[in-house]
Enzyme design. Structure first.
Site, PDB file in Angstrom:
ATOM      1  N   THR A   1       0.883  -1.198  -0.015  1.00  0.00           N
ATOM      2  CA  THR A   1       0.084  -0.069   0.031  1.00  0.00           C
ATOM      3  C   THR A   1       1.075   1.407   0.125  1.00  0.00           C
ATOM      4  O   THR A   1       1.868   1.113   0.756  1.00  0.00           O
ATOM      5  CB  THR A   1      -1.155  -0.028   1.491  1.00  0.00           C
ATOM      6  OG1 THR A   1      -1.507   1.255   1.480  1.00  0.00           O
ATOM      7  CG2 THR A   1      -0.234  -0.313   2.548  1.00  0.00           C
TER       8      THR A   1
ATOM      9  N   TYR B   1      -1.114  -0.192  10.346  1.00  0.00           N
ATOM     10  CA  TYR B   1      -1.546  -0.952   9.038  1.00  0.00           C
ATOM     11  C   TYR B   1      -0.288  -0.715   7.968  1.00  0.00           C
ATOM     12  O   TYR B   1       0.025  -1.675   7.598  1.00  0.00           O
ATOM     13  CB  TYR B   1      -2.790  -0.592   8.456  1.00  0.00           C
ATOM     14  CG  TYR B   1      -3.092  -0.684   7.038  1.00  0.00           C
ATOM     15  CD1 TYR B   1      -3.210  -1.890   6.847  1.00  0.00           C
ATOM     16  CD2 TYR B   1      -2.989   0.303   6.068  1.00  0.00           C
ATOM     17  CE1 TYR B   1      -3.455  -2.388   5.225  1.00  0.00           C
ATOM     18  CE2 TYR B   1      -3.300  -0.232   4.728  1.00  0.00           C
ATOM     19  CZ  TYR B   1      -3.451  -1.394   4.466  1.00  0.00           C
ATOM     20  OH  TYR B   1      -3.611  -1.671   3.097  1.00  0.00           O
TER      21      TYR B   1
HETATM   22  N1  NAD Z   1      -8.747  -1.341  -0.891  1.00  0.00           N
HETATM   23  C1  NAD Z   1      -7.675  -0.279  -1.108  1.00  0.00           C
HETATM   24  O1  NAD Z   1      -7.660   0.605  -1.484  1.00  0.00           O
HETATM   25  C2  NAD Z   1      -6.125  -1.094  -0.829  1.00  0.00           C
HETATM   26  C3  NAD Z   1      -5.119   0.004  -0.973  1.00  0.00           C
HETATM   27  C4  NAD Z   1      -4.013  -0.619  -0.545  1.00  0.00           C
HETATM   28  C5  NAD Z   1      -3.782  -2.020  -0.248  1.00  0.00           C
HETATM   29  N2  NAD Z   1      -4.793  -2.770  -0.262  1.00  0.00           N
HETATM   30  C6  NAD Z   1      -4.204  -4.149   0.117  1.00  0.00           C
HETATM   31  O2  NAD Z   1      -5.237  -4.789  -0.711  1.00  0.00           O
HETATM   32  C7  NAD Z   1      -5.573  -6.310  -0.071  1.00  0.00           C
HETATM   33  C8  NAD Z   1      -7.055  -6.380  -0.612  1.00  0.00           C
HETATM   34  O3  NAD Z   1      -7.497  -5.339   0.088  1.00  0.00           O
HETATM   35  P1  NAD Z   1      -9.389  -5.217  -0.207  1.00  0.00           P
HETATM   36  O4  NAD Z   1      -9.849  -3.787  -0.176  1.00  0.00           O
HETATM   37  O5  NAD Z   1      -9.809  -6.333  -1.352  1.00  0.00           O
HETATM   38  O6  NAD Z   1     -10.048  -6.005   1.339  1.00  0.00           O
HETATM   39  P2  NAD Z   1     -10.893  -6.903   1.568  1.00  0.00           P
HETATM   40  O7  NAD Z   1     -11.152  -6.915   2.815  1.00  0.00           O
HETATM   41  O8  NAD Z   1     -12.193  -6.585   0.696  1.00  0.00           O
HETATM   42  O9  NAD Z   1     -10.273  -8.380   1.175  1.00  0.00           O
HETATM   43  C9  NAD Z   1      -9.431  -9.005   2.155  1.00  0.00           C
HETATM   44  C10 NAD Z   1     -10.001 -10.426   2.126  1.00  0.00           C
HETATM   45  O10 NAD Z   1      -8.839 -11.244   2.844  1.00  0.00           O
HETATM   46  C11 NAD Z   1      -9.728 -12.169   3.727  1.00  0.00           C
HETATM   47  N3  NAD Z   1      -9.265 -12.184   4.806  1.00  0.00           N
HETATM   48  C12 NAD Z   1      -9.052 -11.353   6.012  1.00  0.00           C
HETATM   49  N4  NAD Z   1      -8.322 -12.051   7.184  1.00  0.00           N
HETATM   50  C13 NAD Z   1      -8.012 -13.437   6.619  1.00  0.00           C
HETATM   51  C14 NAD Z   1      -7.524 -14.428   7.396  1.00  0.00           C
HETATM   52  N5  NAD Z   1      -6.994 -14.431   8.745  1.00  0.00           N
HETATM   53  N6  NAD Z   1      -7.492 -15.621   6.526  1.00  0.00           N
HETATM   54  C15 NAD Z   1      -7.956 -15.911   5.390  1.00  0.00           C
HETATM   55  N7  NAD Z   1      -8.514 -14.803   4.747  1.00  0.00           N
HETATM   56  C16 NAD Z   1      -8.588 -13.368   5.365  1.00  0.00           C
HETATM   57  C17 NAD Z   1     -11.131 -11.296   3.798  1.00  0.00           C
HETATM   58  O11 NAD Z   1     -12.033 -12.059   4.250  1.00  0.00           O
HETATM   59  C18 NAD Z   1     -11.292 -10.681   2.667  1.00  0.00           C
HETATM   60  O12 NAD Z   1     -11.873 -11.599   1.603  1.00  0.00           O
HETATM   61  C19 NAD Z   1      -5.219  -5.991   1.214  1.00  0.00           C
HETATM   62  O13 NAD Z   1      -4.139  -6.710   1.570  1.00  0.00           O
HETATM   63  C20 NAD Z   1      -4.970  -4.546   1.474  1.00  0.00           C
HETATM   64  O14 NAD Z   1      -4.156  -4.419   2.525  1.00  0.00           O
HETATM   65  C21 NAD Z   1      -6.062  -2.179  -0.604  1.00  0.00           C
END
Ligand code: NAD
Length: 321
Positions: A115, A139
């Site tokens: 991120t 985070y």
């Molecule tokens: N959304 C954004 O703008 C953004 C920006 C930068 C980085 N990210 C990174 O991208 C990735 C995905 O983000 P997102 O927005 O799709 O989030 P999200 O919460 O929609 O998806 C995360 C998924 O991980 C699963 N998960 C969480 N804990 C778990 C565990 N202990 N075991 C198995 N599965 C587990 C959840 O059920 C979910 O389906 C993350 O790593 C996040 O840090 C997202």
């Protein structure tokens, strides 16, 4: 076969779909704590915790996995300050568990979701990948720490992506953003319209042209396309890489509200409140590396299009009895 941890979540589900469309088989590994079973299209789903190294190893072996895309994480900045241990457990210990399972099963390729929060407040804009890491929340700290461990892991090749602000949804309205609680600006503004609520803008007195914060909003399907290229790159023996994913252009909160009002034809009810600690005034990427090394060619760099797709897939308001 690829494995997508967190493939039932927002970015993961869009990516799994893009991989399938590109002819790549994928298995999803998710505990459904934040994700949605019905967001897993065209892929088998293994329900499991990222901390369960045995189940991960078995899944990697059973499906003959050759590369992993690791989306699974907790990703709420505010929550990470309230529950730091939870973030270290899922984001650090969970990633270590995955790295162990991959080493045991002999899987040498990883695409990791990092991120722009690893940079904290940048010294210069646009933000290049060589800026120092100065995260201002737990985070961002967990993601920065895992980047280092991934780079140091013996025998592992990786593509580490630092996403800026993922936004939008699949064009056909099938997938969308369903975080709970929602913290992202575009769905929050659309929900305020839909539910008769009010969007809170965190600070209107920043040193930006209209006083509100500027962020780089990148369409989730362009992010997904970058992952398809990253997987191909690693499977073809490409070098490890760390790359920003953004458009290199920021929009202010007010510009986003204007876009939403343009697209929906409705005003966004809002109130300007105080600044939120740790919110830098401007964040936008320089993303030339992903373009030059992977051939990433994002095609949805259009704020109105992003808003239109998010609007189309916004979950209908819960029915009141
Ligand atoms: N959304 C954004 O703008 C953004 C920006 C930068 C980085 N990210 C990174 O991208 C990735 C995905 O983000 P997102 O927005 O799709 O989030 P999200 O919460 O929609 O998806 C995360 C998924 O991980 C699963 N998960 C969480 N804990 C778990 C565990 N202990 N075991 C198995 N599965 C587990 C959840 O059920 C979910 O389906 C993350 O790593 C996040 O840090 C997202």
């Amino acid at each position: 076969m690829l494995l997508a941890t967190g493939g039932a979540g927002y970015i993961g589900s869009h990516t799994v779909r893009a991989l399938s469309a590109a002819g790549q088989d994928v298995v999803v590994y998710d505990d459904l704590s934040e994700g949605h079973r019905d967001a897993v299209l065209d892929a088998p789903l293994v329900i499991g915790d990222i901390l369960d190294t045995e189940l991960l190893e078995r899944t990697l072996r059973d499906y003959g996995v050759t590369a992993v895309l690791h989306f699974a994480a907790r990703c709420y900045v505010g929550e990470s300050m309230e529950k730091p241990q939870l973030y270290w457990r899922i984001n650090r210990d969970g990633t270590r568990s995955l790295l162990d399972a991959m080493a045991r099963a002999g899987v040498p390729n990883l695409v990791f979701s990092s991120t722009c929060a690893v940079y904290g407040e940048p010294d210069r804009l646009p933000m290049t990948e060589d800026l120092p890491h100065r995260p201002v929340n737990v985070y961002g700290e967990t993601k920065s720490a895992m980047e280092s461990e991934i780079r140091a892991a013996p025998g592992l090749r990786s593509v580490i992506f630092r996403y800026f602000n993922a936004a939008g949804a699949s064009e056909d309205g099938v997938l969308g953003e369903r975080h709970d609680p929602e913290t992202h600006l575009i769905p929050l503004a659309l929900m305020a319209q839909r539910d008769g609520g009010q969007l809170s803008i965190h600070g209107g007195d920043y040193d930006t042209p209209d006083g509100t914060c500027i962020r780089d909003y990148v369409h989730v399907c362009d992010l997904a396309d970058a992952h398809v290229l990253a997987a191909k790159h690693l499977l073809a023996g490409g070098e490890s890489l760390t790359a920003n994913l953004g458009y290199g252009r920021g929009y202010s909160v007010r510009e986003v509200i204007d876009a939403i009002e343009r697209v929906t034809g409705e005003p966004v009810p809002h109130v300007v409140g105080p600044r939120r600690p740790g919110d830098p005034p401007q964040l936008f990427a320089e993303a030339d590396r992903a373009r030059s090394v992977l051939g990433w060619n994002p095609t949805r760099n259009d704020l109105d299009l992003i808003v239109e797709h998010a609007w189309k897939t916004l979950t209908p308001a819960p029915r009141t009895p």
